[in-house]
Scaffold this motif. Structure first.
Motif, PDB file in Angstrom:
ATOM      1  N   HIS A  56       4.130  -5.640   2.106  1.00  0.00           N
ATOM      2  CA  HIS A  56       5.020  -5.755   3.255  1.00  0.00           C
ATOM      3  C   HIS A  56       5.215  -4.378   3.885  1.00  0.00           C
ATOM      4  O   HIS A  56       5.183  -3.365   3.169  1.00  0.00           O
ATOM      5  N   PRO A  57       5.446  -4.320   5.174  1.00  0.00           N
ATOM      6  CA  PRO A  57       5.615  -3.009   5.822  1.00  0.00           C
ATOM      7  C   PRO A  57       6.705  -2.149   5.185  1.00  0.00           C
ATOM      8  O   PRO A  57       6.559  -0.937   5.092  1.00  0.00           O
ATOM      9  N   HIS A  58       7.790  -2.791   4.705  1.00  0.00           N
ATOM     10  CA  HIS A  58       8.888  -1.987   4.153  1.00  0.00           C
ATOM     11  C   HIS A  58       8.551  -1.437   2.768  1.00  0.00           C
ATOM     12  O   HIS A  58       9.262  -0.590   2.244  1.00  0.00           O
ATOM     13  N   GLN A  59       7.451  -1.921   2.172  1.00  0.00           N
ATOM     14  CA  GLN A  59       7.046  -1.432   0.856  1.00  0.00           C
ATOM     15  C   GLN A  59       6.015  -0.307   0.959  1.00  0.00           C
ATOM     16  O   GLN A  59       5.728   0.364  -0.036  1.00  0.00           O
ATOM     17  N   ARG A  60       5.465  -0.132   2.125  1.00  0.00           N
ATOM     18  CA  ARG A  60       4.286   0.739   2.237  1.00  0.00           C
ATOM     19  C   ARG A  60       4.627   2.214   2.016  1.00  0.00           C
ATOM     20  O   ARG A  60       3.823   2.948   1.439  1.00  0.00           O
ATOM     21  N   GLU A  61       5.779   2.625   2.476  1.00  0.00           N
ATOM     22  CA  GLU A  61       6.110   4.042   2.305  1.00  0.00           C
ATOM     23  C   GLU A  61       6.234   4.387   0.814  1.00  0.00           C
ATOM     24  O   GLU A  61       5.710   5.408   0.360  1.00  0.00           O
ATOM     25  N   ASP A  62       6.914   3.538   0.072  1.00  0.00           N
ATOM     26  CA  ASP A  62       7.030   3.771  -1.370  1.00  0.00           C
ATOM     27  C   ASP A  62       5.657   3.749  -2.037  1.00  0.00           C
ATOM     28  O   ASP A  62       5.376   4.560  -2.927  1.00  0.00           O
ATOM     29  N   ALA A  63       4.828   2.824  -1.611  1.00  0.00           N
ATOM     30  CA  ALA A  63       3.492   2.729  -2.201  1.00  0.00           C
ATOM     31  C   ALA A  63       2.689   3.996  -1.935  1.00  0.00           C
ATOM     32  O   ALA A  63       2.036   4.543  -2.832  1.00  0.00           O
ATOM     33  N   VAL A  64       2.745   4.484  -0.703  1.00  0.00           N
ATOM     34  CA  VAL A  64       2.000   5.703  -0.357  1.00  0.00           C
ATOM     35  C   VAL A  64       2.520   6.886  -1.162  1.00  0.00           C
ATOM     36  O   VAL A  64       1.742   7.688  -1.684  1.00  0.00           O
ATOM     37  N   ASN A  65       3.837   6.981  -1.289  1.00  0.00           N
ATOM     38  CA  ASN A  65       4.399   8.108  -2.038  1.00  0.00           C
ATOM     39  C   ASN A  65       3.999   8.047  -3.511  1.00  0.00           C
ATOM     40  O   ASN A  65       3.719   9.071  -4.136  1.00  0.00           O
ATOM     41  N   SER A  66       3.986   6.847  -4.079  1.00  0.00           N
ATOM     42  CA  SER A  66       3.586   6.748  -5.482  1.00  0.00           C
ATOM     43  C   SER A  66       2.083   7.004  -5.639  1.00  0.00           C
ATOM     44  O   SER A  66       1.649   7.614  -6.622  1.00  0.00           O
ATOM     45  N   LEU A  67       1.285   6.572  -4.673  1.00  0.00           N
ATOM     46  CA  LEU A  67      -0.152   6.894  -4.719  1.00  0.00           C
ATOM     47  C   LEU A  67      -0.363   8.401  -4.606  1.00  0.00           C
ATOM     48  O   LEU A  67      -1.217   8.965  -5.303  1.00  0.00           O
ATOM     49  N   ALA A  68       0.401   9.035  -3.741  1.00  0.00           N
ATOM     50  CA  ALA A  68       0.275  10.484  -3.576  1.00  0.00           C
ATOM     51  C   ALA A  68       0.640  11.198  -4.878  1.00  0.00           C
ATOM     52  O   ALA A  68      -0.006  12.171  -5.273  1.00  0.00           O
ATOM     53  N   TYR A  69       1.673  10.710  -5.528  1.00  0.00           N
ATOM     54  CA  TYR A  69       2.078  11.309  -6.809  1.00  0.00           C
ATOM     55  C   TYR A  69       0.997  11.122  -7.863  1.00  0.00           C
ATOM     56  O   TYR A  69       0.645  12.049  -8.589  1.00  0.00           O
ATOM     57  N   GLU A  70       0.474   9.904  -7.952  1.00  0.00           N
ATOM     58  CA  GLU A  70      -0.595   9.640  -8.930  1.00  0.00           C
ATOM     59  C   GLU A  70      -1.810  10.518  -8.664  1.00  0.00           C
ATOM     60  O   GLU A  70      -2.419  11.057  -9.589  1.00  0.00           O
ATOM     61  N   ALA A  71      -2.156  10.644  -7.383  1.00  0.00           N
ATOM     62  CA  ALA A  71      -3.317  11.460  -7.035  1.00  0.00           C
ATOM     63  C   ALA A  71      -3.092  12.914  -7.430  1.00  0.00           C
ATOM     64  O   ALA A  71      -3.987  13.570  -7.986  1.00  0.00           O
ATOM     65  N   GLU A  72      -1.884  13.400  -7.171  1.00  0.00           N
ATOM     66  CA  GLU A  72      -1.594  14.797  -7.510  1.00  0.00           C
ATOM     67  C   GLU A  72      -1.661  15.014  -9.026  1.00  0.00           C
ATOM     68  O   GLU A  72      -2.224  16.017  -9.489  1.00  0.00           O
ATOM     69  N   MET A  73      -1.137  14.070  -9.777  1.00  0.00           N
ATOM     70  CA  MET A  73      -1.177  14.191 -11.230  1.00  0.00           C
ATOM     71  C   MET A  73      -2.603  14.120 -11.761  1.00  0.00           C
ATOM     72  O   MET A  73      -2.982  14.823 -12.694  1.00  0.00           O
ATOM     73  N   ARG A  74      -3.422  13.295 -11.144  1.00  0.00           N
ATOM     74  CA  ARG A  74      -4.805  13.154 -11.574  1.00  0.00           C
ATOM     75  C   ARG A  74      -5.589  14.419 -11.250  1.00  0.00           C
ATOM     76  O   ARG A  74      -6.457  14.822 -12.017  1.00  0.00           O
ATOM     77  N   LEU A  75      -5.273  15.043 -10.133  1.00  0.00           N
ATOM     78  CA  LEU A  75      -5.969  16.281  -9.786  1.00  0.00           C
ATOM     79  C   LEU A  75      -5.532  17.424 -10.707  1.00  0.00           C
ATOM     80  O   LEU A  75      -6.338  18.281 -11.069  1.00  0.00           O
ATOM     81  N   ARG A  76      -4.252  17.425 -11.086  1.00  0.00           N
ATOM     82  CA  ARG A  76      -3.787  18.461 -12.016  1.00  0.00           C
ATOM     83  C   ARG A  76      -4.389  18.261 -13.404  1.00  0.00           C
ATOM     84  O   ARG A  76      -4.676  19.216 -14.110  1.00  0.00           O
ATOM     85  N   ASP A  77      -4.495  17.002 -13.803  1.00  0.00           N
ATOM     86  CA  ASP A  77      -5.002  16.673 -15.140  1.00  0.00           C
ATOM     87  C   ASP A  77      -6.041  15.583 -14.986  1.00  0.00           C
ATOM     88  O   ASP A  77      -5.720  14.398 -15.042  1.00  0.00           O
ATOM     89  N   PRO A  78      -7.293  15.962 -14.778  1.00  0.00           N
ATOM     90  CA  PRO A  78      -8.335  14.964 -14.479  1.00  0.00           C
ATOM     91  C   PRO A  78      -8.587  13.983 -15.627  1.00  0.00           C
ATOM     92  O   PRO A  78      -9.109  12.893 -15.385  1.00  0.00           O
ATOM     93  N   VAL A  79      -8.211  14.359 -16.851  1.00  0.00           N
ATOM     94  CA  VAL A  79      -8.486  13.464 -17.976  1.00  0.00           C
ATOM     95  C   VAL A  79      -7.369  12.430 -18.142  1.00  0.00           C
ATOM     96  O   VAL A  79      -7.621  11.246 -18.274  1.00  0.00           O
ATOM     97  N   TYR A  80      -6.125  12.884 -18.107  1.00  0.00           N
ATOM     98  CA  TYR A  80      -5.017  11.986 -18.438  1.00  0.00           C
ATOM     99  C   TYR A  80      -4.163  11.565 -17.243  1.00  0.00           C
ATOM    100  O   TYR A  80      -3.498  10.543 -17.287  1.00  0.00           O
ATOM    101  N   GLY A  81      -4.142  12.356 -16.187  1.00  0.00           N
ATOM    102  CA  GLY A  81      -3.396  11.979 -14.994  1.00  0.00           C
ATOM    103  C   GLY A  81      -1.948  11.633 -15.307  1.00  0.00           C
ATOM    104  O   GLY A  81      -1.283  12.297 -16.084  1.00  0.00           O
ATOM    105  N   CYS A  82      -1.461  10.547 -14.726  1.00  0.00           N
ATOM    106  CA  CYS A  82      -0.082  10.103 -14.942  1.00  0.00           C
ATOM    107  C   CYS A  82       0.171   9.646 -16.360  1.00  0.00           C
ATOM    108  O   CYS A  82       1.308   9.662 -16.839  1.00  0.00           O
TER     109      CYS A  82
END
Lengths: 210, 156
Positions: A56-82
């Motif tokens: 839903h449109p009202h869920q998308r901002e939270d989804a993007v922010n959580s994807l951004a967080y996951e991506a950042e964690m994966r880049l910091r730690d390519p093996v274990y990520g989140c």
């Protein structure tokens, strides 16, 4: 929404014109280029689009922010990520749970000591009062002083009862910890896989591997 | 050889070379595993990520990617970040409970040290108030090592 002279971070990264109806523009402002770069590197733009379209449109901002967080964690730690973060937090929580258990044990020792002392004093004072009553019927001064001493202890007892009630309710933390145990959550995920799989593959290998 | 293809190459309908990077971690008998990661990350992204990791750690990386993909499929909004949020909240709650219990222990210790008929509720109230203040400050000092980004949605 992107203006004609300010493409969103996604369109800037992808080097394309940012349309007024750009799906990424609300969530990837031009002043945060790294956010989209990270998400694109881990998930890919088309996968993100598919994910957002299913929400839903009202869920998308939270989804993007959580994807951004996951991506950042994966880049910091390519093996274990989140998963590395989850593991660390679980360890911290277990340590705190043990500390809490020890603290509660110590508190209950103090309370038991206090109750035992109080009961012992009451018993001894009652015996002394009975003795004094027999020995000195008219004089009540020493009894009055001892009664005042009893009053302080009686004041403490209701508070101790409140603490004991709090002690009992605190045990719910153990159930919460089990519920969030990473092994348990993997087990739940595997159970869901069993339910949803249409006879494809041996999911027990996935569980064992995990 | 068609029958020797890994789950990734079967999914992509291509030949599985002998040095296929996916083959050790996405066996043919578990097609769901690759299907999950492919759905969230895309096959080429997974391949690139595995290429950048030493071979001895690729098994772990594949497992964690699979776990995160499963979490995202189950919770498309928060994925495994929802679990992180819950754990962080639980850590905060436990720290508060621990501080409260410690305050009560300190009160009892004080009772043992000082003569009982000199104690009154005013003294105990002051100790509890100061300890509560320390609890509030302690919440900031003992925050988890991984700080969530400021725009992180609050999971309640």
């Amino acid at each position: 929404m992107a203006s004609s002279n300010s493409p969103c971070a996604a369109c800037k990264f992808l080097r394309r014109k940012c349309q007024p109806e750009c799906a990424f523009a609300p969530y990837f402002p031009p002043d945060q280029p790294q956010k989209f770069a990270n998400v694109h590197r881990i998930f890919g733009a088309s996968n993100v689009t598919k994910l957002l379209n299913d929400l839903h449109p009202h869920q998308r901002e939270d989804a993007v922010n959580s994807l951004a967080y996951e991506a950042e964690m994966r880049l910091r730690d390519p093996v274990y990520g989140c998963v590395g973060v989850i593991s660390l937090l679980q360890h911290q929580l277990r340590q705190l749970q043990m500390d809490l258990y020890c603290a509660k044990s110590e508190l209950s020792r103090y309370q038991n000591l206090s109750i035992t002392t109080t009961h012992g004093l009451i018993a001894s004072e009652s015996a002394a009062a009975a003795y004094h009553h027999h020995q000195n019927v008219s004089s009540g001064s020493s009894f009055g002083r001892d009664h005042h001493y009893h009053y302080h202890h009686h004041q403490f007892l209701p508070r101790e009862q409140q603490v004991m009630r709090g002690f009992e309710s605190g045990n719910n933390y153990d159930a919460s910890l089990l519920a969030m145990n990473i092994s348990a959550s993997l087990g739940q995920l595997n159970q869901l896989q069993h339910q949803s799989a249409a006879g494809g593959g041996d999911d027990r290998h996935a569980a064992n591997r995990s | 050889m068609m029958s020797g293809r890994c789950a990734a190459c079967k999914n992509q309908r291509r030949r599985c070379p002998s040095d296929c990077i996916f083959a050790p971690y996405f066996p043919a008998n578990d097609p769901q595993r690759f299907a999950c990661v492919h759905r969230i990350y895309g096959g080429s992204n997974v391949g690139k990520m595995l290429q950048q990791i030493p071979p001895c750690l690729r098994d772990q990386a594949a497992n964690t990617l699979y776990y995160e993909a499963q979490c995202r499929i189950l919770d498309p909004v928060y994925g495994c970040v929802g679990i992180i949020s819950k754990l962080s909240q639980e850590i905060q709650n436990t720290e508060i409970a621990l501080a409260q219990i410690q305050t009560q222990i300190d009160c009892h210790k004080l009772q043992v040290q000082q003569p009982k008929d000199e104690l009154n509720f005013n003294v105990l109230s002051t100790i509890e108030a100061e300890s509560s203040f320390d609890v509030l400050q302690g919440q900031n000092r003992s925050a988890p090592e991984y700080q969530l980004p400021s725009q992180f949605p609050c999971f309640n």
